[in-house]
Design a protein around this motif. Structure first.
Motif, short mmCIF file in Angstrom:
data_model
loop_
_atom_site.label_atom_id
_atom_site.label_comp_id
_atom_site.label_asym_id
_atom_site.label_seq_id
_atom_site.Cartn_x
_atom_site.Cartn_y
_atom_site.Cartn_z
N VAL A 53 6.13 14.35 2.54
CA VAL A 53 5.08 14.75 1.59
C VAL A 53 4.13 13.57 1.43
O VAL A 53 4.51 12.54 0.89
CB VAL A 53 5.70 15.12 0.22
CG1 VAL A 53 4.61 15.48 -0.78
CG2 VAL A 53 6.69 16.26 0.37
N PRO A 54 2.91 13.71 1.92
CA PRO A 54 1.98 12.56 1.88
C PRO A 54 1.68 12.09 0.46
O PRO A 54 1.89 12.82 -0.51
CB PRO A 54 0.73 13.10 2.57
CG PRO A 54 1.20 14.25 3.39
CD PRO A 54 2.36 14.84 2.66
N ASP A 55 1.15 10.87 0.40
CA ASP A 55 0.82 10.24 -0.89
C ASP A 55 0.01 11.16 -1.78
O ASP A 55 -0.93 11.82 -1.32
CB ASP A 55 -0.06 9.00 -0.66
CG ASP A 55 0.60 7.97 0.23
OD1 ASP A 55 1.73 8.22 0.70
OD2 ASP A 55 -0.03 6.91 0.45
N ASP A 56 0.30 11.12 -3.05
CA ASP A 56 -0.53 11.78 -4.07
C ASP A 56 -0.69 13.29 -3.89
O ASP A 56 -1.60 13.89 -4.44
CB ASP A 56 -1.94 11.17 -4.10
CG ASP A 56 -1.92 9.78 -4.71
OD1 ASP A 56 -1.06 9.54 -5.57
OD2 ASP A 56 -2.76 8.95 -4.33
N VAL A 57 0.17 13.89 -3.12
CA VAL A 57 -0.01 15.30 -2.82
C VAL A 57 0.83 16.18 -3.74
O VAL A 57 0.46 17.31 -4.05
CB VAL A 57 0.35 15.55 -1.33
CG1 VAL A 57 0.77 16.99 -1.11
CG2 VAL A 57 -0.84 15.19 -0.47
N HIS A 58 1.93 15.64 -4.20
CA HIS A 58 2.90 16.43 -4.95
C HIS A 58 2.23 17.24 -6.07
O HIS A 58 2.30 18.48 -6.09
CB HIS A 58 3.96 15.49 -5.54
CG HIS A 58 5.10 16.20 -6.20
ND1 HIS A 58 6.35 16.30 -5.64
CD2 HIS A 58 5.16 16.86 -7.37
CE1 HIS A 58 7.13 16.99 -6.45
NE2 HIS A 58 6.43 17.34 -7.51
#
Lengths: 500, 466
Positions: free
Chosen positions: B94-99
Motif C-alpha cells: 500500500v503506497p505512502d499516504d494512500v490508506h
C-alpha cells in the motif's frame, strides 16, 4: 509535492476499479498485468499488490423524510427507523442568530436557552429532573439559520418527552431571576471563550468575511458588549416575533411513523396558536478583494490559527454541488490537496481542511489550520499556493471522481443514528429544503461536469477575494506574514469581557 | 463463563474455531441490547469477532491492538500514539499516504485510529461492497509495515504529533495544567505517567529502531483482535479474513506488564500558572478501581448524580444557586490498571479556585454522610441504558457496535459482556455509593489542581477579568 502526486495517481487506480464493479476475482488469479511471466506460486503474497476489486455496489439507501402539516401551520417531520426502540424528539425553529437585532447580538441564543430555564410553572430544577427521569438532559443548539431543542429517548418515553418539550416550547416561564442568571452565565461563557484561539479566530473571521452589518457577521453567542444590553423584554419580544407553529417543526425520527407523530403533534401542539412566519432570507454579501490581513495578537502562543475564506453560495444555488466537489478536492478530505501538503508533506500542522457551508443566505467558504508558530508565513504561502494551484493544476478527472464517489457513497453511513436523522430533518426545515433533498444532492453531485467543477473552483477558490485571519504571536506574524504583501496587517484586539 | 470456555478451546491450539454465540436473553426491556456475534481465532493468534447487522449497506472493520501508552518504555512517552500515526503511512503493498485517501474516496465513514492508555485501535465503516478493500488495507499494515518504513515518514509524523500536542495541550485552555495533574496521580515509573500524547522531549527522541521494536513486540496478529460488524455475508467475510490475515506471521502473545496499584498518601496540591485559559479552574482527582471491577459502576452512578444535568448536585449548588462556577463536571475515567474519578469546576470571573474547592468539598461531605437518593440512582441507570442502546445504532466508529464488542473482549475476554456490564449497575445501591465516597474519595488521598490565570499575564482577556 511528490507525495501528493503519488497519492493522486493511486486514487486513479482505485477509482478505475470502482467504476467497473465486478464480483471479487478468485484469490489465486492476480490480474494479468500484475506478473505476466511469473508463476503464481513464486510469491504467495503477490495477490496483495493490487487493491481488491469491489463487489457490486449496494443500492444507495438514502434517508427518507416525510412531512405533514397541522391546521395551525406546524410542520411535522418524520424519518422512520425501526431497528432499535429509540426515538429522537425535537422542535426546530426557523429563526436563528442571523435574526439578532443590531446591538443585541446573542439575543436568539439567550432566548432559546431560556426555554430550558423553566416552563409551564416548573422551575428549571423541576423541569430538568423531569427530563432526567427519562434518562436525558435536553440541550438547545442555536445556529445562524435556526435553532433546535431535542432529546433522544427510549421509545416508551417518547410521549412523556414530547409533553415536556411542548411545555418548553409553548409555555416558557421567562422569569426575571432566571433571565439574570442565564445572562450572567452567558457573559461568563464569553470570558471563557476568549481563552480559546479558535473562538477568537471565528469572531474575527465572520467580521472579515461578512462585515458587522450582515446577519452572518457575528458569532451566535454574541459579544460581551452586545449581550450586556439584552433585557428580559428583548427575550420576550424575540420569542413573540419568531416562535410559533408556522415557524416551527416537530421532528421525530426512529421508531415512530408519520401517523403516530402527527397524532402526538396534535395532542401536544394542535391548539398552539400564532401567525409568526419564517424570516426573510439574509442578503447576499459581495466577495470583495482582500485589502488587509487581520490578526488577533496572542503573545507566546505556540501555534498560529490560520483561517482563510470568503462568502460562498446559498443552499440551492446552481453552483452548490460543483462547489462541494471542488472544495472537497481542495481541502475537504484527509487526502485533499491542502491537508496532504500542510500535514503529510510539510509536517506544519496536525491537519488542514476546507469546507463550504451552504446556508439559507450565502454561507462562508473556509479553509483553516493551526500551524506551528515558526512556520506561520510558510504555511500561509502553501494555502495560497494551493489556491493558485487550482488554476495551474486543474482538478483532474481522477480527483473529481474520487470526491464524487466518496461524498455520495458516504451518505448512507452518515445516517445510522436517530439523532443524526433528527439533526438532518432540522436542517431541512431551517434551510427550507424539499423532503427529497438527499436524492437531489446525489443527482447534483452526479451531474456536475468536470468543466463546471473547474469553473466554480477557479471562481470561488481564487486567492484575491480570500480574507485572511490569524490568531497567534504578533511578533511572529509581523515578521513572517508582513513581507508577504497579502494586505495591510491589521491587529484586532479580542473584545474585552466585562469587569465583574 | 462463556469467555472461559472459548479461552480453554483456544489454548488447546485447535484450528480456526467458531461458534455462533446466541445472544444471551437479556432482562425485560433489554432485549434490544443483545448483539449476536461469533468469535474465533486464526492459527496465527488473531482473534476475530463477527456480528451481522444488515440495517444499512455498510460494514465496519475495526482492529484493536492490545497495546497502549501503558506498554511504553520510560523516556519514550507518547510512543504508542506516535506509532499509531506510522500505521497510516503505507506498507509493503500500500503506497505512502494512500490508506486514508482510498477509504475516503470509496465513501468510508468513521475512519480513524486512536490510542489510549490500554489499547490502540483502527477503524473504518465502508460501503458493504468494499469489505475486501478494508481488510486488504488493515492486513497489509499488520503484516508488512516495516517493509515500507523510512526515516522521512517518521520525522514528518513526529512533527505532526508535536502539532497535535500543541493543539491539545500548549495552546488549549488548561491543557498543560491537566497534564501536571495526571503526572501527580501516576508518578513515574508508573506506565500511566504522562499523557498518551507524550512529552515533546520524548517525541523528539523516537528512533527508527524504536518503531521497529515496537512493531515486532506489540503488533503481532496474536496481540490483535479484528471485528467486522455490519451488512456482510458470513461465509464470504470468513473467506476474506482467511485470505488476508491467515498468512501473516506471528509470535507468542506478549505478556502484559504487571504494575502495583498506586496509593496516594496525603493530599497533593498543584498550583498552575494558567497562560491560555481565562478563568480559574479547580480539579480534584482520586484513584479508583479499574474498569469493570467492583466500585467502577458505583463511581459512574455517583458521577452522574454529581455532575450531569442542571439538577445534579454540583450544578445546582455551584452554578445555579451560588453562581460561583461557570461549569462543573464529574466523571469516572475507567482504565485497565486503575481508574480516575474527577470533579472539575471552572470559576466565574472574580471567583477564586479556592472558593470553588470549598464548595466541592461541602458537596462531597454531604455524599460521604448521606449517599445519594434512590431516585438519583434510577436516573443514572436509565441514562446509561439509553446511552448503551444509542451506541448500538452505529456499526462502527467511537462507541459503536464494533467498539462495544472489542472493548468487552479486551478487558474481559468476552465480547458479549454487555449483560454483565448492565448487571453491575443493577447491583449499585445508595448505600454502596456512600461507602464508595467514604472509601475512595478521601480528602487525604487526592490530587487537587488549581489552574489560575496570572494577574499580569499579557493576554488581554485574562487581564480584564480581575
Amino acid at each position: 509535492m511528490r507525495r501528493l502526486f503519488v497519492a493522486v495517481s493511486l486514487l486513479a487506480l482505485a477509482a478505475a476499479c470502482r467504476t467497473a464493479p465486478e464480483p471479487a476475482p478468485e484469490p489465486s488469479q492476480p490480474p494479468a498485468s500484475e506478473a505476466p511471466a511469473t508463476p503464481p506460486q513464486e510469491d504467495p503474497e503477490a495477490f496483495r499488490n493490487q487493491p481488491p476489486k469491489p463487489g457490486e455496489p449496494p443500492e444507495l439507501v438514502l434517508p427518507k423524510f416525510e412531512q405533514a402539516k397541522l391546521d395551525n401551520g406546524l410542520t411535522v417531520l418524520v424519518s422512520t427507523r425501526k431497528e432499535l426502540p429509540l426515538v429522537f424528539v425535537g422542535v426546530a425553529f426557523a429563526s436563528g442568530g442571523s435574526q439578532d437585532p443590531k446591538g443585541k447580538w446573542g439575543l436568539a441564543d439567550i432566548t432559546y436557552k431560556m426555554l430550558l430555564e423553566g416552563a409551564a410553572g416548573k422551575d428549571s430544577q423541576t423541569l430538568d429532573q423531569a427530563f432526567q427521569d427519562l434518562g436525558v438532559s435536553p440541550s438547545v443548539s442555536v445556529n445562524p439559520d435556526g435553532a433546535f431543542v431535542g432529546v433522544r429517548v427510549l421509545e416508551r418515553n417518547a410521549d412523556e418527552a414530547l409533553a415536556l418539550l411542548s411545555d418548553v416550547v409553548r409555555r416558557p416561564n421567562f422569569a426575571q431571576k432566571d433571565f439574570e442568571r442565564r445572562k450572567k452565565l452567558q457573559l461568563a461563557e464569553l470570558v471563557r471563550a476568549m481563552g480559546s484561539p479558535g473562538f477568537l479566530a471565528q469572531q474575527a473571521y465572520l467580521d472579515a468575511v461578512f462585515g458587522p452589518a450582515h446577519p452572518y457577521g457575528h458569532p451566535v453567542s454574541g459579544l460581551p458588549a452586545t449581550v450586556e444590553t439584552v433585557t428580559l423584554k428583548d427575550v420576550k419580544g424575540f420569542y413573540q416575533k419568531n416562535v410559533g407553529p408556522r415557524a416551527a417543526a416537530l421532528v421525530m425520527t426512529g421508531d415512530v411513523t408519520l401517523e403516530e407523530a402527527v397524532a402526538l403533534a396534535k395532542k401536544y401542539f394542535g391548539d398552539w396558536k400564532g401567525s409568526t412566519t419564517p424570516p426573510p432570507l439574509p442578503p447576499e454579501p459581495a466577495a470583495l478583494p482582500r485589502q488587509q490581513v487581520v490578526y488577533v495578537p496572542k503573545p507566546g502562543l505556540d501555534q498560529t490559527v490560520v483561517v482563510v475564506g470568503r462568502p460562498g453560495v446559498a443552499v440551492g444555488h446552481p453552483d452548490e454541488y460543483a462547489l462541494e466537489l471542488a472544495t472537497t478536492v481542495f481541502g475537504g478530505f484527509f487526502g485533499s490537496r491542502l491537508n496532504m501538503n500542510l500535514r503529510e508533506d510539510k509536517g506544519y500542522s496536525y491537519g488542514a481542511g476546507a469546507s463550504t457551508d451552504a446556508r439559507l443566505g450565502v454561507g462562508p467558504l473556509t479553509a483553516s489550520s493551526a500551524v506551528r508558530k515558526d512556520v506561520t508565513g510558510p504555511a500561509l504561502t502553501e494555502f495560497f499556493r494551493e489556491m493558485k494551484g487550482i488554476r495551474e493544476r486543474p482538478i483532474t478527472q481522477k480527483e473529481l471522481e474520487a470526491a464524487r464517489e466518496g461524498l455520495i457513497r458516504a451518505i448512507p453511513g452518515g445516517f445510522e443514528s436517530v439523532e443524526g436523522l433528527g439533526a438532518s430533518a432540522a436542517q431541512l426545515f431551517f434551510l427550507r429544503r424539499p423532503m427529497d433533498e438527499f436524492a437531489r444532492t446525489v443527482t447534483g453531485l452526479e451531474k456536475a461536469t468536470p468543466a463546471e467543477v473547474q469553473r466554480v473552483a477557479e471562481k470561488y477558490l481564487g486567492p484575491d477575494a480570500m480574507q485572511v485571519v490569524l490568531v497567534g504571536d504578533p511578533e511572529v506574524i509581523q515578521q513572517q506574514v508582513g513581507p508577504m504583501e497579502l494586505g495591510k496587517l491589521t491587529p484586532r484586539e479580542p473584545v474585552a469581557p466585562p469587569k465583574r | 463463563m462463556k469467555a472461559l470456555i472459548t479461552a480453554a478451546v483456544l489454548a488447546l491450539g485447535l484450528p480456526a474455531f467458531a461458534q455462533q454465540q446466541e445472544a444471551k436473553p437479556l432482562g425485560p426491556g433489554r432485549e434490544a441490547l443483545a448483539i449476536p456475534h461469533e468469535k474465533y481465532k486464526l492459527p496465527n493468534g488473531l482473534e476475530v469477532i463477527l456480528a451481522r447487522d444488515p440495517k444499512l449497506p455498510v460494514v465496519a472493520v475495526n482492529v484493536w491492538y492490545h497495546v497502549g501508552a501503558y506498554n511504553e518504555q520510560p523516556g519514550r512517552t507518547g510512543f504508542a500514539h506516535l506509532f499509531e500515526h506510522m500505521m497510516f503511512q503505507g506498507s509493503k503493498h500500500v503506497p505512502d499516504d494512500v490508506h486514508i485517501a482510498m477509504l475516503e474516496q470509496l465513501g468510508a465513514n468513521d475512519l480513524n485510529g486512536t490510542t489510549n492508555f490500554d489499547r490502540t485501535n483502527y477503524f473504518e465503516t465502508v460501503p458493504s461492497n468494499h469489505l475486501a478493500t478494508a481488510l486488504w488495507l488493515e492486513s497489509d499494515r499488520m503484516g508488512f509495515l516495516l517493509d515500507a518504513l523510512d526515516e522521512k515518514k517518521l520525522r514528518t509524523q513526529q512533527e505532526v504529533v508535536k502539532n497535535e500536542r500543541r493543539q491539545g495541550y500548549e495552546t488549549r485552555p488548561y491543557g498543560l495544567a491537566q497534564e501536571k495533574l495526571w503526572k501527580a496521580l501516576f508518578p513515574a515509573p508508573h506506565p500511566y505517567h504522562g499523557k498518551v500524547i507524550g512529552s515533546m522531549e520524548d517525541l523528539n527522541a523516537a528512533t527508527m529502531e524504536d518503531v521497529k521494536a515496537f512493531f515486532r513486540t506489540w503488533y503481532a496478529p496474536s496481540n490483535a483482535t479484528l471485528a467486522v460488524v455490519g451488512d456482510f455475508d458470513p461465509k464470504e467475510a470468513r473467506a476474506l479474513i482467511e485470505k488476508y490475515f491467515s498468512t501473516l506471521p506471528s509470535g507468542p502473545k506478549p505478556e502484559k506488564p504487571q504494575v502495583a496499584p498506586v496509593k496516594i498518601s496525603g493530599e497533593k496540591v498543584i498550583r498552575h500558572d494558567e497562560k491560555v485559559g481565562t478563568l480559574p479552574m479547580v480539579v480534584m482527582s482520586w484513584l479508583t478501581p479499574p474498569y469493570l471491577t467492583e466500585g467502577d459502576a458505583t463511581a459512574d452512578v455517583l458521577a452522574n448524580a454529581l455532575g450531569t444535568g442542571k439538577s445534579s448536585r454540583l450544578y445546582k449548588r455551584l452554578v445555579q444557586d451560588k453562581e460561583l462556577a461557570q461549569s462543573v463536571s464529574a466523571h469516572q475515567q475507567s482504565l485497565g490498571a486503575q481508574s480516575v474519578f474527577t470533579l472539575e469546576a471552572v470559576a466565574r470571573p472574580g471567583v477564586t479556585s479556592d472558593a470553588l474547592a470549598k464548595e466541592l468539598d461541602a458537596v462531597l461531605e454531604e455524599v460521604r454522610r448521606e449517599g445519594i437518593t434512590q431516585q438519583e440512582l434510577n436516573r443514572a441507570r436509565t441514562r446509561f441504558e439509553t446511552q448503551m442502546l444509542a451506541g448500538l445504532q452505529s456499526v462502527g466508529g467511537f462507541g459503536g457496535k464494533a467498539d462495544v464488542l472489542q472493548s468487552y473482549n479486551h478487558y474481559t475476554g468476552d465480547p458479549g459482556f454487555l449483560d454483565e456490564d448492565l448487571e453491575r449497575y443493577d447491583a449499585v445501591t445508595p448505600e454502596k455509593v456512600r461507602a464508595f465516597a467514604r472509601e475512595y474519595l478521601r480528602p487525604d488521598a487526592r490530587v487537587v489542581l488549581h489552574a489560575v490565570p496570572s494577574q499580569n499575564d499579557s493576554a488581554p482577556a485574562a487581564k480584564e477579568t480581575h
